[in-house]
Write an enzyme that holds these catalytic residues in place. Structure first.
Site, PDB file in Angstrom:
ATOM      1  N   CYS A  40      -9.975   9.065   8.549  1.00 53.36           N
ATOM      2  CA  CYS A  40      -8.770   8.968   9.376  1.00 53.36           C
ATOM      3  C   CYS A  40      -8.919   9.799  10.650  1.00 53.36           C
ATOM      4  O   CYS A  40      -9.277  10.978  10.587  1.00 53.36           O
ATOM      5  CB  CYS A  40      -7.557   9.436   8.581  1.00 53.36           C
ATOM      6  N   CYS A  86      -4.611   4.433   6.049  1.00 54.37           N
ATOM      7  CA  CYS A  86      -3.525   5.164   5.378  1.00 54.37           C
ATOM      8  C   CYS A  86      -2.748   4.197   4.479  1.00 54.37           C
ATOM      9  O   CYS A  86      -1.549   3.979   4.630  1.00 54.37           O
ATOM     10  CB  CYS A  86      -2.609   5.805   6.419  1.00 54.37           C
ATOM     11  N   CYS A 132      -2.800  15.962   9.881  1.00 53.56           N
ATOM     12  CA  CYS A 132      -1.884  15.274   8.973  1.00 53.56           C
ATOM     13  C   CYS A 132      -1.135  16.277   8.096  1.00 53.56           C
ATOM     14  O   CYS A 132      -1.751  17.068   7.368  1.00 53.56           O
ATOM     15  CB  CYS A 132      -2.667  14.289   8.101  1.00 53.56           C
ATOM     16  N   ASP A 164       7.083  -1.153  10.739  1.00 51.93           N
ATOM     17  CA  ASP A 164       6.916  -1.916   9.511  1.00 51.93           C
ATOM     18  C   ASP A 164       6.563  -0.956   8.381  1.00 51.93           C
ATOM     19  O   ASP A 164       6.605   0.268   8.553  1.00 51.93           O
ATOM     20  CB  ASP A 164       5.854  -3.010   9.678  1.00 51.93           C
ATOM     21  N   TYR A 179      12.554  -5.888  13.929  1.00 50.60           N
ATOM     22  CA  TYR A 179      11.106  -5.687  13.947  1.00 50.60           C
ATOM     23  C   TYR A 179      10.417  -6.725  14.823  1.00 50.60           C
ATOM     24  O   TYR A 179       9.602  -6.395  15.702  1.00 50.60           O
ATOM     25  CB  TYR A 179      10.525  -5.744  12.525  1.00 50.60           C
ATOM     26  N   CYS A 195      -8.621   9.064   3.644  1.00 50.53           N
ATOM     27  CA  CYS A 195      -8.314  10.198   4.519  1.00 50.53           C
ATOM     28  C   CYS A 195      -9.544  10.717   5.255  1.00 50.53           C
ATOM     29  O   CYS A 195      -9.440  11.184   6.397  1.00 50.53           O
ATOM     30  CB  CYS A 195      -7.674  11.324   3.714  1.00 50.53           C
ATOM     31  N   GLU A 206       4.083 -13.251  14.302  1.00 56.23           N
ATOM     32  CA  GLU A 206       5.021 -12.350  13.623  1.00 56.23           C
ATOM     33  C   GLU A 206       5.856 -13.098  12.588  1.00 56.23           C
ATOM     34  O   GLU A 206       6.153 -12.568  11.521  1.00 56.23           O
ATOM     35  CB  GLU A 206       5.912 -11.639  14.640  1.00 56.23           C
TER      36      GLU A 206
END
Length: 297
Positions: free
Chosen positions: A201, A191, A207, A135, A117, A198, A34
């Protein structure tokens, strides 16, 4: 809507094989990843991460290393202050937490360099706990799938976190942690900010953005960051000189790294202020903690 019964199976089948996601990764390994992934692409981080964990498999191992070694190992990841903060966090974990990365949010937040975060990412991905991890990718997915907007716009820390927490599924904490990882992956690979895929997805049918006809985002534009000619580039050049030398270097070696004297001096001063460089005498400089009797010419 981002249905966990749809998203989690998609993630299980299609998630990228990132080394810090593997079952044997410790919370320390997650914490290191991270720190490295902040504003740095996955492809650049993966090989460096593997080298670091082989060299410093525990916080105490890193804490025992000189700061100069840590900065050299950081290499070209950028934003080298992250390396010093990670070293400081490792020292705190080794001395105050028995060499074990804390598993409580408030203790994680108290570590050097660990923000909201990163703390929640360690809880979710290191300890498989229920934690909303927000994020840029997660914010974009929520903006589109839940709110029907083309993008998330400026960060709204409390509202963004509340949005993500509302989506976490009930049940075992590990399932909520898996959902957090899946939500992030969806934003990273499908995305995306430009050219979202899309058709592939898993939550396409539900959506809100797709249902609204994929309206264009009309909010504030994201600031673009250039690199060439900036102080960030100059700081990197100066650090490259020091990382490439076996010990202290003369001022002349730093002067040769950048032609604009005023900008170079300003950047050297900022590196000194940040603790990334030490001045040993009037004419020689070194990485922190790396002292020698004379500069290498």
């Amino acid at each position: 809507m981002v249905d966990p019964d749809v998203l989690i199976p998609w993630f299980d089948a299609h998630a990228r094989d990132l080394p810090w996601r593997r079952p044997d990764t410790t919370p320390w390994g997650v914490l290191v990843s991270e720190f490295m992934l902040q504003q740095t692409p996955v492809g650049r981080v993966a090989p460096v991460w593997a080298e670091w964990l082989a060299r410093w498999p525990t916080p105490s191992a890193m804490a025992a290393a000189p700061q100069a070694d840590v900065l050299r190992a950081w290499g070209k990841l950028g934003y080298p202050r992250r390396a010093l903060r990670l070293h400081a966090a490792a020292t705190e974990i080794a001395t105050a937490h028995g060499d074990r990365v804390p598993s409580e949010l408030d203790e994680l937040l108290a570590l050097p360099g660990v923000g909201a975060y990163t703390a929640r990412a360690v809880l979710a991905f290191g300890y498989h706990r229920r934690a909303a991890v927000v994020d840029t990718n997660v914010r974009r997915v929520i903006a589109r799938a839940v709110h029907g907007a083309g993008d998330a716009g400026p960060a709204r820390t409390s509202a963004d976190l509340a949005d993500a927490e509302r989506l976490l599924p009930d049940g075992p904490q590990s399932r909520a942690a898996r959902y957090s990882a899946a939500l992030m992956e969806l934003g990273a690979v499908l995305c995306t900010a430009s050219r979202p895929r899309c058709a592939g997805c898993p939550v396409h049918a539900d959506c809100a953005w797709v249902g609204a006809g994929r309206p264009e985002y009309t909010g504030p534009a994201r600031p673009t960051q250039r690199y060439a000619g900036t102080d960030r580039q100059v700081r990197g050049r100066l650090l490259d000189v020091l990382r490439g030398a076996p010990g202290p270097v003369p001022r002349s070696a730093l002067d040769a790294a950048w032609s604009d004297a005023a900008q170079r001096d300003r950047c050297l001063l900022s590196l000194l202020d940040d603790g990334l460089v030490e001045q040993l005498d009037g004419t020689s400089f070194a990485l922190p903690g790396e002292r020698g009797t004379e500069a290498r010419t």
